[in-house]
Design a protein around this motif. Structure first.
Motif, PDB file in Angstrom:
ATOM      1  N   THR A 176       0.832  -1.208   0.000  1.00 27.66           N
ATOM      2  CA  THR A 176       0.000   0.000   0.000  1.00 27.66           C
ATOM      3  C   THR A 176       0.862   1.251   0.000  1.00 27.66           C
ATOM      4  N   ILE A 177       0.273   2.355  -0.467  1.00 29.87           N
ATOM      5  CA  ILE A 177       0.963   3.648  -0.437  1.00 29.87           C
ATOM      6  C   ILE A 177       1.312   4.025   1.001  1.00 29.87           C
ATOM      7  N   GLU A 178       0.318   3.929   1.881  1.00 28.70           N
ATOM      8  CA  GLU A 178       0.533   4.355   3.262  1.00 28.70           C
ATOM      9  C   GLU A 178       1.602   3.505   3.938  1.00 28.70           C
ATOM     10  N   GLY A 179       1.594   2.215   3.666  1.00 25.75           N
ATOM     11  CA  GLY A 179       2.608   1.337   4.232  1.00 25.75           C
ATOM     12  C   GLY A 179       3.999   1.707   3.751  1.00 25.75           C
ATOM     13  N   PHE A 180       4.113   2.044   2.467  1.00 26.66           N
ATOM     14  CA  PHE A 180       5.400   2.463   1.925  1.00 26.66           C
ATOM     15  C   PHE A 180       5.886   3.745   2.592  1.00 26.66           C
ATOM     16  N   LEU A 181       4.988   4.715   2.764  1.00 28.49           N
ATOM     17  CA  LEU A 181       5.376   5.980   3.377  1.00 28.49           C
ATOM     18  C   LEU A 181       5.824   5.785   4.819  1.00 28.49           C
ATOM     19  N   GLU A 182       5.122   4.950   5.568  1.00 24.02           N
ATOM     20  CA  GLU A 182       5.508   4.683   6.953  1.00 24.02           C
ATOM     21  C   GLU A 182       6.851   3.978   7.010  1.00 24.02           C
ATOM     22  N   PHE A 183       7.065   3.043   6.105  1.00 22.86           N
ATOM     23  CA  PHE A 183       8.322   2.298   6.071  1.00 22.86           C
ATOM     24  C   PHE A 183       9.496   3.230   5.767  1.00 22.86           C
ATOM     25  N   VAL A 184       9.373   4.032   4.724  1.00 27.21           N
ATOM     26  CA  VAL A 184      10.472   4.924   4.340  1.00 27.21           C
ATOM     27  C   VAL A 184      10.700   5.986   5.411  1.00 27.21           C
ATOM     28  N   GLY A 185       9.612   6.562   5.947  1.00 28.33           N
ATOM     29  CA  GLY A 185       9.755   7.569   6.990  1.00 28.33           C
ATOM     30  C   GLY A 185      10.462   7.020   8.214  1.00 28.33           C
ATOM     31  N   SER A 186      10.127   5.811   8.609  1.00 25.81           N
ATOM     32  CA  SER A 186      10.791   5.181   9.754  1.00 25.81           C
ATOM     33  C   SER A 186      12.273   4.958   9.476  1.00 25.81           C
ATOM     34  N   GLN A 187      12.598   4.565   8.252  1.00 30.40           N
ATOM     35  CA  GLN A 187      13.998   4.374   7.892  1.00 30.40           C
ATOM     36  C   GLN A 187      14.771   5.686   7.947  1.00 30.40           C
ATOM     37  N   PHE A 188      14.146   6.781   7.530  1.00 31.60           N
ATOM     38  CA  PHE A 188      14.789   8.097   7.631  1.00 31.60           C
ATOM     39  C   PHE A 188      15.117   8.415   9.095  1.00 31.60           C
ATOM     40  N   LEU A 189      14.136   8.259   9.983  1.00 34.87           N
ATOM     41  CA  LEU A 189      14.349   8.600  11.391  1.00 34.87           C
ATOM     42  C   LEU A 189      15.379   7.680  12.040  1.00 34.87           C
ATOM     43  N   ASP A 190      15.399   6.416  11.646  1.00 39.13           N
ATOM     44  CA  ASP A 190      16.383   5.485  12.196  1.00 39.13           C
ATOM     45  C   ASP A 190      17.797   5.797  11.704  1.00 39.13           C
ATOM     46  N   THR A 191      17.899   6.362  10.512  1.00 37.74           N
ATOM     47  CA  THR A 191      19.205   6.603   9.896  1.00 37.74           C
ATOM     48  C   THR A 191      19.805   7.948  10.294  1.00 37.74           C
ATOM     49  N   TYR A 192      18.963   8.971  10.417  1.00 35.86           N
ATOM     50  CA  TYR A 192      19.451  10.335  10.660  1.00 35.86           C
ATOM     51  C   TYR A 192      18.897  10.847  11.990  1.00 35.86           C
ATOM     52  N   SER A 193      19.724  10.853  13.007  1.00 39.20           N
ATOM     53  CA  SER A 193      19.273  11.225  14.357  1.00 39.20           C
ATOM     54  C   SER A 193      18.874  12.687  14.464  1.00 39.20           C
TER      55      SER A 193
END
Length: 307
Positions: free
Chosen positions: A83-100
């Protein structure tokens, strides 16, 4: 204070299929194979660490927006949802995990829709499975806001939608009994051809339902679109306001897991040029400006209608 990247075109072939969605009477939609998954993505990040880049010209904590684009494209290959929403949540979480230095992030996307083409088969025409054309009709929309927490990224807000629905009903709509004064030049219409564009947005009572991990609780944009056109067919409305209210009631009735539904409609109704025999008419484009209607509703509206 925020910055980001927009118009990131992402195309993924053979993404995971959306299966197991609950069917409804107004729609034949029961899933999506996602052979071609296209999105127009926007990323917006917030954080006090970025203030020096504005106030002092210090870019030491800045993640270049070109890097953001590349990050999104990379994560498109890692996402295993549908899903679109699932993709956005996944990518957003990866951003926050990668860049403090990123304290929160807003991810949104418009679907880039594609339609599978028919080709001759052994006995009849059948889906190609290989050849698609880009559609310029309605498209799904998603937006996810993520914040940091002690347990990792959490959804702070969300919205799902379907935009740019364009419908024409050739008869069975009216517009009468409105204010008549010295400024009124529009004639009342007992039966008009009604042409509208429509954006529909919804939120879930439980934001996790927006991600599609439980397909039975996910609301596909295709089903909301189909509800809109079925209600348009069934209801003899006295205004666009009346029409979108009836669509909203049906959406909330079919999907009790939703918290709210909202609309923006635009009146593109053609002007009658000639009245011919029977129901036949010659129509022309309306002049600018055009009218619009906005409305939000929740389950309290549905409860009032049932009393």
């Amino acid at each position: 204070m925020n910055y980001g990247k927009e118009k990131i075109a992402v195309y993924r072939t053979y993404a995971s299929s959306l299966e197991g969605v609950r069917t409804i009477p107004e729609s034949s939609f029961d899933g999506r194979d996602n052979t071609l998954f296209g999105l127009d993505v926007r990323v917006q990040v917030d954080g006090e660490a970025f203030l020096p880049s504005f106030s002092e010209g210090d870019n030491s904590m800045v993640v270049a927006t070109d890097s953001m684009k590349n990050f999104v494209l990379h994560q498109a290959g890692e996402y295993d949802g549908a899903t679109i929403e699932g993709f956005l949540e996944f990518v957003g979480s990866q951003f926050l995990d990668t860049y403090s230095q990123m304290e929160s992030i807003q991810m949104s996307a418009d679907e880039i829709p594609f339609e599978e083409r028919d080709v001759p088969g052994e006995n009849d025409f059948e889906d190609s499975g290989l050849v698609f054309r880009q559609s310029h009709n309605e498209s799904a929309f998603g937006e996810i806001y993520l914040d940091r927490s002690e347990d990792g990224p959490v959804i702070a807000d969300h919205i799902s939608g379907v935009t740019d629905i364009e419908l024409v009903k050739v008869k069975g709509s009216s517009f009468t009994d409105y204010v008549q004064d010295e400024y009124t030049t529009l004639p009342e219409r007992e039966d008009r051809a009604l042409h509208i564009t429509l954006d529909i947005f919804w939120t879930y009572a439980e934001s996790a339902d927006a991600l599609g991990t439980d397909p039975e609780r996910y609301v596909p944009a295709e089903q909301v679109r189909d509800i809109a056109q079925v209600v348009f067919h069934e209801v003899d409305s006295n205004s666009i306001q009346d029409l979108i209210y009836q669509i909203g009631l049906r959406v909330l009735e079919r999907f009790p897991q939703l918290e709210s539904v909202s609309f923006e409609a635009n009146n593109r109704t053609w002007i009658q040029e000639r009245d011919l025999d029977g129901d036949a008419k010659v129509l022309k484009e309306p002049p600018r400006p055009t009218g619009f209607q906005q409305f939000s509703m929740d389950h309290s509206d549905l409860e009032e209608m049932s009393e």
